[in-house]
Design an enzyme around this catalytic site. Structure first.
Site, short mmCIF file in Angstrom:
data_model
loop_
_atom_site.label_atom_id
_atom_site.label_comp_id
_atom_site.label_asym_id
_atom_site.label_seq_id
_atom_site.Cartn_x
_atom_site.Cartn_y
_atom_site.Cartn_z
N LYS A 13 21.75 75.94 83.97
CA LYS A 13 21.03 77.21 83.76
C LYS A 13 21.74 78.39 84.42
O LYS A 13 21.88 79.44 83.81
CB LYS A 13 19.60 77.13 84.31
CG LYS A 13 18.71 76.14 83.60
CD LYS A 13 17.26 76.27 84.07
CE LYS A 13 17.08 76.00 85.55
NZ LYS A 13 17.27 74.59 85.94
N ARG A 88 8.11 77.38 86.05
CA ARG A 88 8.34 75.96 86.29
C ARG A 88 7.05 75.16 86.23
O ARG A 88 7.10 73.94 86.35
CB ARG A 88 8.92 75.79 87.70
CG ARG A 88 10.39 75.42 87.75
CD ARG A 88 10.75 75.36 89.23
NE ARG A 88 11.93 74.62 89.53
CZ ARG A 88 13.16 75.15 89.60
NH1 ARG A 88 13.37 76.40 89.29
NH2 ARG A 88 14.16 74.41 89.98
N ARG A 127 28.25 68.44 93.14
CA ARG A 127 28.37 69.90 93.13
C ARG A 127 28.68 70.45 94.53
O ARG A 127 28.12 70.00 95.51
CB ARG A 127 27.03 70.49 92.63
CG ARG A 127 26.97 72.00 92.62
CD ARG A 127 25.85 72.50 91.74
NE ARG A 127 24.54 72.42 92.37
CZ ARG A 127 23.42 72.88 91.80
NH1 ARG A 127 23.46 73.42 90.59
NH2 ARG A 127 22.26 72.77 92.41
N ARG A 154 24.83 72.03 98.72
CA ARG A 154 23.49 72.58 98.89
C ARG A 154 22.61 71.52 99.56
O ARG A 154 22.71 70.35 99.25
CB ARG A 154 22.92 72.93 97.51
CG ARG A 154 22.36 74.33 97.44
CD ARG A 154 22.04 74.72 96.04
NE ARG A 154 20.77 74.16 95.58
CZ ARG A 154 20.22 74.47 94.40
NH1 ARG A 154 20.84 75.30 93.59
NH2 ARG A 154 19.09 73.94 94.04
N ARG A 165 13.55 66.08 92.71
CA ARG A 165 13.56 67.31 91.89
C ARG A 165 13.44 66.96 90.41
O ARG A 165 12.78 67.66 89.65
CB ARG A 165 14.85 68.10 92.15
CG ARG A 165 14.80 68.86 93.48
CD ARG A 165 16.17 69.19 94.01
NE ARG A 165 16.91 70.14 93.20
CZ ARG A 165 18.24 70.27 93.22
NH1 ARG A 165 18.96 69.47 93.99
NH2 ARG A 165 18.82 71.17 92.48
P1 ADP Z 1 17.54 73.73 90.58
O1 ADP Z 1 17.17 74.25 89.23
O2 ADP Z 1 18.97 73.30 90.68
O3 ADP Z 1 16.57 72.72 91.15
P2 ADP Z 1 16.86 76.29 91.78
O4 ADP Z 1 17.91 77.04 92.48
O5 ADP Z 1 16.34 76.83 90.51
O6 ADP Z 1 17.50 74.87 91.62
O7 ADP Z 1 15.63 76.01 92.75
C1 ADP Z 1 15.78 75.43 94.03
C2 ADP Z 1 14.41 75.18 94.67
O8 ADP Z 1 13.71 76.43 94.80
C3 ADP Z 1 13.47 74.30 93.86
O9 ADP Z 1 13.68 72.91 94.09
C4 ADP Z 1 12.11 74.78 94.37
O10 ADP Z 1 11.80 74.23 95.62
C5 ADP Z 1 12.32 76.26 94.55
N1 ADP Z 1 11.96 77.03 93.33
C6 ADP Z 1 12.79 77.74 92.53
N2 ADP Z 1 12.13 78.30 91.49
C7 ADP Z 1 10.83 77.93 91.63
C8 ADP Z 1 9.64 78.15 90.89
N3 ADP Z 1 9.64 78.89 89.75
N4 ADP Z 1 8.48 77.60 91.33
C9 ADP Z 1 8.45 76.87 92.44
N5 ADP Z 1 9.52 76.59 93.20
C10 ADP Z 1 10.71 77.12 92.81
#
Ligand code: ADP
Ligand code: ZN
Length: 208
Positions: A13, A88, A127, A154, A165
């Site tokens: 993404k 999400r 990664r 990360r 996740r």
């Molecule tokens: P990825 O898609 O690789 O899991 P992101 O960078 O999008 O990583 O998100 C990392 C973390 O940030 C998620 O695992 C969650 O804990 C939090 N997060 C991000 N976006 C949201 C969201 N829309 N709602 C709830 N938690 C979020």
């Protein structure tokens, strides 16, 4: 152009968001990036979010929804936006729809980038990120090819957290694909191609 990007963690993404931002000159709104910046800066929001993120759990809806509402009102989002990592959950999707209605705006496309769980686990665990500029590389990179900065992993890219996740994605986020299909906004893209080919597929589907 207003776009929602859907897809499991590691589907690519962030990479596609960057390309779409360049192509359409719209704002990149990544809730993950905003939350990570808050954690790094040690703000109250960051302190609240950190434990959820470290465990691979979702940050509470109320927190993330408030953050996106504010971000959507910033000037650069007027030209359009790409939401990367939001919504999400069903609650977030409904809140987004009502906020956009209030702002007199709408979503043009919901783009779902699809990748199998096996590929995701492999991608995320190998990664690596540049500490200085955020460049996304992989296990073999000794230093950042862009700025020679130090590469790191990360905190949530380790196998146990990655599995969690993915479970969270399947349970809470994957149902949004049907939600956007029902709203006739969905574009489904095969994410197991090179980033360039994924982007070509997206543009073709958007007829852009
Ligand atoms: P990825 O898609 O690789 O899991 P992101 O960078 O999008 O990583 O998100 C990392 C973390 O940030 C998620 O695992 C969650 O804990 C939090 N997060 C991000 N976006 C949201 C969201 N829309 N709602 C709830 N938690 C979020
Ligand atoms: Zn770098």
């Amino acid at each position: 152009m207003n776009i929602v990007l859907l897809g499991a963690p590691g589907a690519g993404k962030g990479t596609q968001a960057e390309k779409l931002v360049d192509a359409f000159d719209i704002a990149h709104i990544s809730t993950g990036n905003i939350l990570r910046a808050s954690v790094k800066a040690g703000t109250p929001l960051g302190l609240e979010a950190k434990s959820f993120m470290d465990a691979g759990e979702l940050v509470p809806d109320s927190v993330v929804i408030g953050l996106v509402k504010e971000r959507l009102k910033e000037e650069d989002a007027e030209r359009g936006f790409i939401l990367d990592g939001f919504p999400r959950t069903a609650t977030q999707a409904v809140a987004l729809a009502s906020e956009l209605e209030e702002l007199g705006r709408n979503i043009d496309y919901a783009i779902a980038v699809e990748v199998s769980p096996e590929v995701i686990i492999e991608r995320l665990c190998s990664r690596r990120l540049c500490k200085a500029c955020g460049y996304i590389g992989s296990k073999g990179d000794e230093a950042c090819p862009l700025c020679a900065g130090e590469m790191c992993q990360r905190d949530d890219d380790n196998p146990d957290i990655v599995r969690n996740r993915l479970d969270v994605y399947t349970k809470s986020t994957a149902p949004l694909i049907d939600y956007y299909r029902g709203a006739d906004l969905l574009i489904e893209i095969d994410g197991i191609q090179s980033p360039e080919d994924v982007f070509k597929s997206i543009k073709k589907a958007m007829k852009a």
